[in-house]
Design an enzyme around this catalytic site. Sequence first.
Site, mmCIF file in Angstrom:
data_model
loop_
_atom_site.group_PDB
_atom_site.id
_atom_site.type_symbol
_atom_site.label_atom_id
_atom_site.label_comp_id
_atom_site.label_asym_id
_atom_site.label_seq_id
_atom_site.Cartn_x
_atom_site.Cartn_y
_atom_site.Cartn_z
ATOM 1 N N ASP A 1 0.866 -1.175 0.000
ATOM 2 C CA ASP A 1 0.000 0.000 0.000
ATOM 3 C C ASP A 1 0.909 1.233 0.000
ATOM 4 O O ASP A 1 1.369 1.697 1.045
ATOM 5 C CB ASP A 1 -0.904 -0.019 1.234
ATOM 6 C CG ASP A 1 -1.903 1.134 1.259
ATOM 7 O OD1 ASP A 1 -1.691 2.117 0.522
ATOM 8 O OD2 ASP A 1 -2.880 1.041 2.016
ATOM 9 N N ARG B 1 -0.060 4.423 2.097
ATOM 10 C CA ARG B 1 0.239 4.249 3.512
ATOM 11 C C ARG B 1 1.729 4.314 3.794
ATOM 12 O O ARG B 1 2.210 5.128 4.591
ATOM 13 C CB ARG B 1 -0.321 2.908 3.986
ATOM 14 C CG ARG B 1 0.279 2.380 5.293
ATOM 15 C CD ARG B 1 0.105 0.884 5.370
ATOM 16 N NE ARG B 1 0.599 0.313 6.605
ATOM 17 C CZ ARG B 1 1.805 -0.241 6.758
ATOM 18 N NH1 ARG B 1 2.660 -0.240 5.754
ATOM 19 N NH2 ARG B 1 2.156 -0.772 7.916
ATOM 20 N N GLY C 1 3.309 -1.799 17.767
ATOM 21 C CA GLY C 1 2.782 -2.674 16.721
ATOM 22 C C GLY C 1 3.679 -2.633 15.501
ATOM 23 O O GLY C 1 3.225 -2.331 14.393
ATOM 24 N N ASP D 1 5.745 -5.753 19.365
ATOM 25 C CA ASP D 1 4.645 -6.435 18.674
ATOM 26 C C ASP D 1 4.416 -7.784 19.336
ATOM 27 O O ASP D 1 5.371 -8.487 19.670
ATOM 28 C CB ASP D 1 4.958 -6.632 17.191
ATOM 29 C CG ASP D 1 3.684 -6.787 16.354
ATOM 30 O OD1 ASP D 1 2.871 -7.684 16.666
ATOM 31 O OD2 ASP D 1 3.504 -6.019 15.399
ATOM 32 N N ILE E 1 2.090 -4.065 24.467
ATOM 33 C CA ILE E 1 2.666 -2.895 25.134
ATOM 34 C C ILE E 1 2.134 -2.774 26.553
ATOM 35 O O ILE E 1 2.815 -2.279 27.452
ATOM 36 C CB ILE E 1 2.370 -1.605 24.323
ATOM 37 C CG1 ILE E 1 3.159 -0.417 24.877
ATOM 38 C CG2 ILE E 1 0.878 -1.317 24.290
ATOM 39 C CD1 ILE E 1 4.652 -0.535 24.711
ATOM 40 N N GLU E 2 0.911 -3.297 26.778
ATOM 41 C CA GLU E 2 0.322 -3.230 28.126
ATOM 42 C C GLU E 2 0.962 -4.228 29.086
ATOM 43 O O GLU E 2 0.788 -4.099 30.302
ATOM 44 C CB GLU E 2 -1.180 -3.524 28.064
ATOM 45 C CG GLU E 2 -1.991 -2.493 27.307
ATOM 46 C CD GLU E 2 -2.092 -2.771 25.813
ATOM 47 O OE1 GLU E 2 -2.860 -2.080 25.130
ATOM 48 O OE2 GLU E 2 -1.388 -3.688 25.318
ATOM 49 N N GLU F 1 1.343 2.571 13.160
ATOM 50 C CA GLU F 1 0.321 2.485 12.111
ATOM 51 C C GLU F 1 -0.816 1.688 12.738
ATOM 52 O O GLU F 1 -0.893 0.475 12.593
ATOM 53 C CB GLU F 1 0.889 1.805 10.862
ATOM 54 C CG GLU F 1 0.020 1.984 9.633
ATOM 55 C CD GLU F 1 -1.105 0.965 9.556
ATOM 56 O OE1 GLU F 1 -2.140 1.160 10.250
ATOM 57 O OE2 GLU F 1 -0.946 -0.017 8.823
ATOM 58 N N GLU G 1 -10.593 -2.305 15.491
ATOM 59 C CA GLU G 1 -9.489 -3.037 16.127
ATOM 60 C C GLU G 1 -8.976 -2.366 17.391
ATOM 61 O O GLU G 1 -8.242 -2.956 18.163
ATOM 62 C CB GLU G 1 -8.311 -3.285 15.171
ATOM 63 C CG GLU G 1 -8.645 -4.247 14.039
ATOM 64 C CD GLU G 1 -7.444 -4.555 13.172
ATOM 65 O OE1 GLU G 1 -6.499 -3.739 13.124
ATOM 66 O OE2 GLU G 1 -7.446 -5.613 12.519
ATOM 67 N N SER H 1 -3.996 1.086 22.621
ATOM 68 C CA SER H 1 -2.647 0.693 23.039
ATOM 69 C C SER H 1 -1.653 1.834 22.851
ATOM 70 O O SER H 1 -0.734 2.018 23.658
ATOM 71 C CB SER H 1 -2.188 -0.537 22.244
ATOM 72 O OG SER H 1 -3.014 -1.648 22.515
ATOM 73 N N HIS I 1 -5.388 0.000 1.361
ATOM 74 C CA HIS I 1 -5.878 -1.297 1.844
ATOM 75 C C HIS I 1 -7.009 -1.123 2.861
ATOM 76 O O HIS I 1 -7.693 -2.086 3.204
ATOM 77 C CB HIS I 1 -4.730 -2.117 2.445
ATOM 78 C CG HIS I 1 -4.325 -1.705 3.820
ATOM 79 N ND1 HIS I 1 -3.531 -0.613 4.069
ATOM 80 C CD2 HIS I 1 -4.601 -2.236 5.042
ATOM 81 C CE1 HIS I 1 -3.340 -0.483 5.366
ATOM 82 N NE2 HIS I 1 -3.972 -1.456 5.983
#
Length: 533
Positions: free
Chosen positions: A238, A241, A265, A287, A315-316, A331, A340, A345, A481
């Site tokens: 993409d 993006r 992420g 991630d 990450i939490e 992203e 989502e 996060s 996308h």
Amino acid sequence: MAAYTEPRLDGAGEDVPELSDTEDDDDDEEQWQWMEEENSEDRQQVTCLFCDRLLLSVSNTLQHCSDEHQVNLVDVIRKHNLDDYGYIKMINFIRSTKCSGAKLTGLSEDALPWESEDFLRPVLQDDPLLQTDPEELCGIEETGLLAGPSSGDRSHVACLQRAQAAEERAQRSEEALARALDDLHKLKLLAQGLVLNADTGRGSAGNLGAVAELREDEDEAYFSSYGHYGIHEEMLKDKVRTESYRDFMYLNPDAFKDKVVLDVGCGTGILSMFAARAGAKRVIGVDQSEIIYQAMDIVRSNQLEDRITLIKGRIEDINLPVEKVDIIISEWMGYFLLFESMLDSVLYARDLYLADGGSVYPDLCNISLAAVGDTQKHHDRIAFWDDVYGFNMACMKKAVVPEAVVEVIGADTLISEPTIIQTIDCNRVCLSELEFASDFCIKITETTDCTAIVGYFDIFFDKGCSNKVMFSTGPQVTKTHWKQTVFLLESPMPVQAGEELRGKITVRKNKKDPRSLLVTFDLRDRKRTYSLQ
């Protein structure tokens, strides 16, 4: 990789959640040990089926039943042609119902009262009568040798008993494990709350968010979907993006020079590598999906391992090897921007790790709506169900219409000007503002039928950038996308050019699945709710 450190709970005694009591488990274990010891001592003794007398062997028990209770068990077995399971059921039936000898011998050959599978469960633990093969009993009686059963006689029934006992123990173990996992989850939330309270005050223990409170096993499906390579190939290809992120970083090197950057992420690590090439002193990519292992190889292949550190985990749940970062890149955008809930996060990371004066990128986002007039597509999706090969399937509309459709629509199907319904500043927004209601007014440009409302979003890299970058996911520009999100109307709505179509949109997380969205439109006195999942 960041080393794991135990969470500090100093001074938190009053807030420690109530955890499950393990005394019951200890009692269960002691009971099992006691029963095993008792059974070891008494395993040669057999309790009579019709009285409380203890006898030294199965053969003595059979003789006792015949002499004292006028019941020949072998005759009963033969009379009803009992197999192994029928024999087991009969023994347990007699013991559980206190059946008398007269009643047993008086049963007809029709329906037997022990047919239920419930009678496969032993009434007495390690009952020697259950460990005896009925065929062997009949054979022994024919030879006149009533003796205790050999180890071979017991194999089939003994295996059944052991399997049942093992199943019960396994069930208790599973219940104990579930309690332990729940306790661990409570303690994790407590630790997160303590850390957030000790920070700048932007976060709070009572406002972690639905996504942060998901256990790792509950969130597994989401991260597993990003473990497949196809989705990463689609995102990398993409160009709108990927090149927008690249241009933002490469065209603003002053913003990245000697900075510590967090990539939430990180996926294949492409944004982390852009940041490193743009001059970042250190980049930390996080991630939870399995793609992180390929990202590690990619970083090494590009000789960037001295500046990029990759950590697997949510990450939490993880601890960063630094106290603060200067920039957070991610992203995180989903369909209709918020699908989502990955922004949750990013905000968690912002409140915990972003240094004063730092920034989250992208920093600004808009969600827009427009009206669509495409009668052919509406017929294909909705009117289609009125006549399916000569059959009326109109009831399917109730299931089809509430599902939002993610697809690319033609710019020529737009029949209105776009209107912005929500603007999000990622450096200021709080979690509660990600669920919102907004009045809107869509200015119609054509006299036709409105068949759907389309939603899309625009992204901006703005704060502190000498060269600002933005991109759109709308139908008027190069497709991405993310495509567009289409909310089909059950029935086309006639509209006039110049008309202002007024309504209200409510966007909220689905309580059953906080990563999915429920979008409700109030339009011309009708309320319609759509799911995006």
